[in-house]
Write a protein that holds these residues in place. Sequence first.
Motif, PDB file in Angstrom:
ATOM      1  N   SER A 163       0.800  -1.228   0.000  1.00 20.00           N
ATOM      2  CA  SER A 163       0.000   0.000   0.000  1.00 20.00           C
ATOM      3  C   SER A 163       0.829   1.273   0.000  1.00 20.00           C
ATOM      4  O   SER A 163       0.586   2.204  -0.775  1.00 20.00           O
ATOM      5  N   SER A 164       1.824   1.370   0.892  1.00 24.01           N
ATOM      6  CA  SER A 164       2.559   2.637   0.983  1.00 24.01           C
ATOM      7  C   SER A 164       3.587   2.795  -0.127  1.00 24.01           C
ATOM      8  O   SER A 164       3.938   3.922  -0.493  1.00 24.01           O
ATOM      9  N   THR A 165       4.072   1.687  -0.677  1.00 25.43           N
ATOM     10  CA  THR A 165       4.928   1.800  -1.865  1.00 25.43           C
ATOM     11  C   THR A 165       4.107   2.344  -3.030  1.00 25.43           C
ATOM     12  O   THR A 165       4.583   3.201  -3.792  1.00 25.43           O
ATOM     13  N   VAL A 166       2.884   1.869  -3.174  1.00 28.28           N
ATOM     14  CA  VAL A 166       1.987   2.415  -4.189  1.00 28.28           C
ATOM     15  C   VAL A 166       1.733   3.898  -3.921  1.00 28.28           C
ATOM     16  O   VAL A 166       1.762   4.725  -4.851  1.00 28.28           O
ATOM     17  N   LEU A 338       5.062  -4.176   8.860  1.00 25.59           N
ATOM     18  CA  LEU A 338       4.078  -3.130   9.109  1.00 25.59           C
ATOM     19  C   LEU A 338       2.978  -3.124   8.049  1.00 25.59           C
ATOM     20  O   LEU A 338       2.278  -2.111   7.881  1.00 25.59           O
ATOM     21  N   LEU A 339       2.821  -4.226   7.340  1.00 29.01           N
ATOM     22  CA  LEU A 339       1.758  -4.374   6.339  1.00 29.01           C
ATOM     23  C   LEU A 339       1.760  -3.170   5.406  1.00 29.01           C
ATOM     24  O   LEU A 339       2.731  -2.935   4.699  1.00 29.01           O
ATOM     25  N   GLY A 340       0.677  -2.386   5.390  1.00 29.22           N
ATOM     26  CA  GLY A 340       0.584  -1.282   4.442  1.00 29.22           C
ATOM     27  C   GLY A 340       1.583  -0.178   4.637  1.00 29.22           C
ATOM     28  O   GLY A 340       1.787   0.641   3.740  1.00 29.22           O
ATOM     29  N   ALA A 341       2.244  -0.107   5.793  1.00 29.12           N
ATOM     30  CA  ALA A 341       3.242   0.936   6.038  1.00 29.12           C
ATOM     31  C   ALA A 341       4.662   0.462   5.787  1.00 29.12           C
ATOM     32  O   ALA A 341       5.600   1.267   5.811  1.00 29.12           O
ATOM     33  N   SER A 342       4.861  -0.826   5.537  1.00 29.58           N
ATOM     34  CA  SER A 342       6.223  -1.367   5.410  1.00 29.58           C
ATOM     35  C   SER A 342       7.004  -0.725   4.274  1.00 29.58           C
ATOM     36  O   SER A 342       8.177  -0.370   4.424  1.00 29.58           O
ATOM     37  N   GLY A 343       6.389  -0.580   3.124  1.00 28.02           N
ATOM     38  CA  GLY A 343       7.105  -0.071   1.962  1.00 28.02           C
ATOM     39  C   GLY A 343       7.672   1.315   2.194  1.00 28.02           C
ATOM     40  O   GLY A 343       8.814   1.608   1.812  1.00 28.02           O
ATOM     41  N   ALA A 344       6.900   2.198   2.827  1.00 31.08           N
ATOM     42  CA  ALA A 344       7.382   3.560   3.078  1.00 31.08           C
ATOM     43  C   ALA A 344       8.511   3.560   4.097  1.00 31.08           C
ATOM     44  O   ALA A 344       9.493   4.290   3.949  1.00 31.08           O
ATOM     45  N   LEU A 345       8.382   2.737   5.153  1.00 27.21           N
ATOM     46  CA  LEU A 345       9.460   2.658   6.140  1.00 27.21           C
ATOM     47  C   LEU A 345      10.737   2.137   5.490  1.00 27.21           C
ATOM     48  O   LEU A 345      11.841   2.671   5.722  1.00 27.21           O
ATOM     49  N   GLU A 346      10.617   1.123   4.664  1.00 25.16           N
ATOM     50  CA  GLU A 346      11.805   0.555   4.024  1.00 25.16           C
ATOM     51  C   GLU A 346      12.408   1.524   3.009  1.00 25.16           C
ATOM     52  O   GLU A 346      13.638   1.598   2.859  1.00 25.16           O
ATOM     53  N   CYS A 347      11.573   2.281   2.329  1.00 23.78           N
ATOM     54  CA  CYS A 347      12.067   3.332   1.426  1.00 23.78           C
ATOM     55  C   CYS A 347      12.886   4.350   2.208  1.00 23.78           C
ATOM     56  O   CYS A 347      13.990   4.753   1.790  1.00 23.78           O
ATOM     57  N   LEU A 348      12.366   4.775   3.355  1.00 20.43           N
ATOM     58  CA  LEU A 348      13.076   5.720   4.213  1.00 20.43           C
ATOM     59  C   LEU A 348      14.427   5.161   4.645  1.00 20.43           C
ATOM     60  O   LEU A 348      15.450   5.850   4.595  1.00 20.43           O
ATOM     61  N   LEU A 349      14.449   3.887   5.063  1.00 18.22           N
ATOM     62  CA  LEU A 349      15.694   3.266   5.504  1.00 18.22           C
ATOM     63  C   LEU A 349      16.682   3.135   4.346  1.00 18.22           C
ATOM     64  O   LEU A 349      17.895   3.307   4.535  1.00 18.22           O
ATOM     65  N   CYS A 350      16.189   2.858   3.149  1.00 17.77           N
ATOM     66  CA  CYS A 350      17.065   2.814   1.966  1.00 17.77           C
ATOM     67  C   CYS A 350      17.733   4.156   1.736  1.00 17.77           C
ATOM     68  O   CYS A 350      18.954   4.235   1.489  1.00 17.77           O
ATOM     69  N   MET A 390      19.094   2.068  -5.782  1.00 19.44           N
ATOM     70  CA  MET A 390      18.483   0.888  -5.179  1.00 19.44           C
ATOM     71  C   MET A 390      17.077   0.649  -5.713  1.00 19.44           C
ATOM     72  O   MET A 390      16.374   1.579  -6.091  1.00 19.44           O
ATOM     73  N   LEU A 391      16.689  -0.616  -5.700  1.00 24.06           N
ATOM     74  CA  LEU A 391      15.291  -0.993  -5.844  1.00 24.06           C
ATOM     75  C   LEU A 391      14.725  -1.248  -4.450  1.00 24.06           C
ATOM     76  O   LEU A 391      15.421  -1.781  -3.578  1.00 24.06           O
ATOM     77  N   SER A 392      13.474  -0.906  -4.259  1.00 22.78           N
ATOM     78  CA  SER A 392      12.771  -1.256  -3.023  1.00 22.78           C
ATOM     79  C   SER A 392      11.495  -1.992  -3.392  1.00 22.78           C
ATOM     80  O   SER A 392      10.603  -1.430  -4.044  1.00 22.78           O
ATOM     81  N   ASN A 393      11.417  -3.264  -3.000  1.00 24.90           N
ATOM     82  CA  ASN A 393      10.323  -4.156  -3.401  1.00 24.90           C
ATOM     83  C   ASN A 393       9.233  -4.237  -2.343  1.00 24.90           C
ATOM     84  O   ASN A 393       9.527  -4.347  -1.147  1.00 24.90           O
ATOM     85  N   SER A 394       7.981  -4.240  -2.785  1.00 26.22           N
ATOM     86  CA  SER A 394       6.838  -4.517  -1.911  1.00 26.22           C
ATOM     87  C   SER A 394       5.854  -5.391  -2.680  1.00 26.22           C
ATOM     88  O   SER A 394       5.363  -4.992  -3.748  1.00 26.22           O
ATOM     89  N   PHE A 395       5.568  -6.559  -2.141  1.00 31.31           N
ATOM     90  CA  PHE A 395       4.653  -7.497  -2.773  1.00 31.31           C
ATOM     91  C   PHE A 395       3.508  -7.798  -1.804  1.00 31.31           C
ATOM     92  O   PHE A 395       3.679  -7.656  -0.591  1.00 31.31           O
ATOM     93  N   ALA A 396       2.360  -8.235  -2.314  1.00 29.74           N
ATOM     94  CA  ALA A 396       1.188  -8.213  -1.446  1.00 29.74           C
ATOM     95  C   ALA A 396       0.197  -9.336  -1.720  1.00 29.74           C
ATOM     96  O   ALA A 396       0.066  -9.809  -2.847  1.00 29.74           O
ATOM     97  N   PHE A 397      -0.535  -9.725  -0.665  1.00 37.92           N
ATOM     98  CA  PHE A 397      -1.738 -10.510  -0.851  1.00 37.92           C
ATOM     99  C   PHE A 397      -2.661  -9.722  -1.786  1.00 37.92           C
ATOM    100  O   PHE A 397      -2.746  -8.493  -1.711  1.00 37.92           O
ATOM    101  N   ASN A 401       2.021  -6.029  -6.852  1.00 35.55           N
ATOM    102  CA  ASN A 401       3.466  -5.921  -6.664  1.00 35.55           C
ATOM    103  C   ASN A 401       3.912  -4.522  -7.070  1.00 35.55           C
ATOM    104  O   ASN A 401       3.627  -4.072  -8.182  1.00 35.55           O
ATOM    105  N   ALA A 402       4.619  -3.835  -6.180  1.00 31.67           N
ATOM    106  CA  ALA A 402       5.049  -2.462  -6.454  1.00 31.67           C
ATOM    107  C   ALA A 402       6.523  -2.304  -6.109  1.00 31.67           C
ATOM    108  O   ALA A 402       6.994  -2.839  -5.099  1.00 31.67           O
ATOM    109  N   VAL A 403       7.241  -1.562  -6.946  1.00 39.09           N
ATOM    110  CA  VAL A 403       8.688  -1.394  -6.788  1.00 39.09           C
ATOM    111  C   VAL A 403       9.052   0.065  -7.035  1.00 39.09           C
ATOM    112  O   VAL A 403       8.567   0.676  -7.999  1.00 39.09           O
ATOM    113  N   LEU A 404       9.899   0.618  -6.174  1.00 42.72           N
ATOM    114  CA  LEU A 404      10.433   1.966  -6.351  1.00 42.72           C
ATOM    115  C   LEU A 404      11.903   1.886  -6.725  1.00 42.72           C
ATOM    116  O   LEU A 404      12.617   0.978  -6.282  1.00 42.72           O
ATOM    117  N   VAL A 405      12.373   2.857  -7.520  1.00 46.41           N
ATOM    118  CA  VAL A 405      13.795   3.020  -7.779  1.00 46.41           C
ATOM    119  C   VAL A 405      14.224   4.306  -7.084  1.00 46.41           C
ATOM    120  O   VAL A 405      13.631   5.370  -7.295  1.00 46.41           O
TER     121      VAL A 405
END
Length: 424
Positions: A163-166, A338-350, A390-397, A401-405
């Motif tokens: 969700s948050s990567t999207v 963090l489900l829907g918040a994981s992608g944004a947190l991981e983007c920040l850490l990247c 970097m690529l940052s991957n987020s995949f979902a039920f 599937n959403a990916v940021l560069v």
Amino acid sequence: MRRVAVTGLGAICPLGSDAQQAYDSAAAGRSGIHCLDEALVSRLGSPIGGIATLFAADHFDPAKSRMLDRVSQFALVASREAMSRAALEVTQIDHARTGVFIGTGMGGAHTMDEGYAALYGERSERVKPFTVLMGMYNAPAAWISLEYGLRGPSLTYSSACSSSTVAVGEAWLRISRGDLDLALAGGSEAPLSYGSLKAWEALHTLAAVDKSDPSASCKPFSKDRSGMVLAEGAAILVLEEWEHAISRNAPIYGEVVGYGIATDIGHITRPSVEGQAAAMTAALAAAQLDPSEIDAINAHGTGTPANDVTETAAVKTVFGARAYDIAISSTKSVHGHLLGASGALECLLCLMGMQNQTLLPTMHLSTPDPACDLDYVPNAARKSASLLTMLSNSFAFGGTNAVLVLRAAGSARILRRLKSPLCI
């Protein structure tokens, strides 16, 4: 297409109460996963989680606090830090050209759980007056818009774990094509209610507790992995058109340069190599990059048996033999999912990892899995002088599937490819 800088970062999560604490804990491999409240331990098969420390009274007056589910509290706290780090005053903002893009997978789960408990458990005929306003999925985005008087689009994305990567990707699209100049984008999640935990247990996706060390229960890519660990928190980024950021001498933490999205169509919970590879390929195409230009990957890396093997195979599909030379990290090993918040947190850490030229570790990887045979930066951070893209991957039920560069601020590659001046 216009360049899009990241000028603000904010987080509250199991690793800390702000972005710097979160990064420092991730780099040190300090886990934020712990046993849950004693009242839950006897009622759960997997009584662990990633808990974020937040006391509403420290951040909100009582009247406002009564209208905020925990998911909205997290979002507001993280957005305040992001705005502060961006050195953005409300008077500097063109409110009509600033949007809010938030991802959440479960919305106001605590509020809904309390309402159901009152109605069906206690046989009450009443629920809290603000139940709808607290539980609705768009509440975090709405409260952020209200906090800063933002009249641009206020949009909520709910595509489970992506969700948050999207949300970040869609904000990037709006700014890059000229619709907006600024956006607050990210995600918030508060799924550690009893009802949510029991629902996830029913899917048999949660990790077994590591009896020797509960904080080490999430073991992405390790042969002895047993599942994911649910967690709570929020991460918010300020995205800003490059020249707009330069004109106000804003801090620049990096750039979003590409975004790809693709859907699995085989099964609602089963990941596919084809879908994940397609999202990575689409992100590279949007960034106009060759796979050879990627230095590292933030993996979705949940620690479930199915995801980690599938993601490994998808990386090999996209990168071929070079996959073995790319550093891959899963920080979920320490902050949980963090489900829907994981992608944004991981983007920040990247972004913070690239600033520090540090590859973050995948912790608790003690038993190699022959099916997961890439470089997962096991158990300790690693310095890298060439960590620029970097690529940052987020995949979902549900299959989204959403990916940021992402690119580091001051990257030599940016200087070669683009003419705009850089601000570090």
